[in-house]
Motif scaffolding. Structure first.
Motif, PDB file in Angstrom:
ATOM      1  N   HIS A 171      -0.955  10.914   1.851  1.00 41.64           N
ATOM      2  CA  HIS A 171      -0.607  10.276   0.580  1.00 41.64           C
ATOM      3  C   HIS A 171       0.860  10.363   0.204  1.00 41.64           C
ATOM      4  N   VAL A 191      -1.164   8.739  -6.378  1.00 41.56           N
ATOM      5  CA  VAL A 191      -2.504   8.980  -5.840  1.00 41.56           C
ATOM      6  C   VAL A 191      -3.559   8.315  -6.727  1.00 41.56           C
ATOM      7  N   GLN A 192      -3.395   8.429  -8.030  1.00 41.65           N
ATOM      8  CA  GLN A 192      -4.343   7.835  -8.975  1.00 41.65           C
ATOM      9  C   GLN A 192      -4.469   6.321  -8.764  1.00 41.65           C
ATOM     10  N   TYR A 193      -3.365   5.663  -8.452  1.00 46.91           N
ATOM     11  CA  TYR A 193      -3.370   4.222  -8.230  1.00 46.91           C
ATOM     12  C   TYR A 193      -3.511   3.853  -6.763  1.00 46.91           C
ATOM     13  N   ARG A 194      -3.875   4.838  -5.935  1.00 51.85           N
ATOM     14  CA  ARG A 194      -4.091   4.644  -4.501  1.00 51.85           C
ATOM     15  C   ARG A 194      -2.877   4.036  -3.801  1.00 51.85           C
ATOM     16  N   THR A 213      -4.702   2.850   4.168  1.00 55.10           N
ATOM     17  CA  THR A 213      -4.429   3.690   3.008  1.00 55.10           C
ATOM     18  C   THR A 213      -5.538   4.660   2.701  1.00 55.10           C
ATOM     19  N   SER A 214      -6.632   4.595   3.404  1.00 53.14           N
ATOM     20  CA  SER A 214      -7.737   5.491   3.045  1.00 53.14           C
ATOM     21  C   SER A 214      -7.599   6.836   3.685  1.00 53.14           C
ATOM     22  N   ASP A 239       0.816  -1.216   0.000  1.00 53.13           N
ATOM     23  CA  ASP A 239       0.000   0.000   0.000  1.00 53.13           C
ATOM     24  C   ASP A 239       0.848   1.264   0.000  1.00 53.13           C
ATOM     25  N   ARG A 249       0.414   5.056  -1.573  1.00 54.26           N
ATOM     26  CA  ARG A 249       1.055   6.096  -0.771  1.00 54.26           C
ATOM     27  C   ARG A 249       2.539   6.136  -1.128  1.00 54.26           C
TER      28      ARG A 249
END
Length: 125
Positions: free
Chosen positions: A104, A70-73, A124-125, A41, A75
């Motif tokens: 992030h 960020v686009q692919y989540r 990761t949220s 993550d 960090r």
């Protein structure tokens, strides 16, 4: 070489300092996102792996790198001493301060500091 470690329940892909330079957007996909996707993550990148343009905000490269993560989540953590880059202006230090307040993108001294941050910010949220 890359390794996956877990800190406080969060899998982290740690890139080796001696690997290829991340100099193009494609490198972000191959060396960071592709290597970590489904396995970690967080991606921890030694500062010396980043092309010098990353630290010159006028090039836009730092924005491209962080946006892809960020686009692919994913960090993103930049590890190491970047004081020579922050000593030459105010924009980069301001970005670092702001990034380190968020979740992030972090600029940290080492993997131990990352483990400490993850202890207080799991997931990761």
């Amino acid at each position: 070489m890359t390794t996956i470690v877990e800190h406080h329940g969060t899998p982290v892909l740690v890139l080796d300092a001696d690997g290829p330079t991340i100099a193009e957007p494609r490198d972000v996909l191959d060396q960071l996102i592709g290597a970590a996707y489904g396995r970690a993550d967080v991606v921890a990148v030694p500062a010396e792996r980043l092309d010098e343009r990353f630290f010159d905000l006028g090039t836009g490269f730092a924005g491209e790198v962080t946006q892809k993560c960020v686009q692919y989540r994913m960090r993103l953590v930049i590890l190491g001493d970047i004081s020579r880059h922050t000593a030459t202006g105010t924009a980069l230090p301001a970005l670092i301060r702001e990034a380190n307040r968020g979740r992030h993108v972090w600029f940290l001294a080492d993997i131990d500091e990352l483990a400490t941050r993850l202890a207080s910010s799991p997931g990761t949220s």
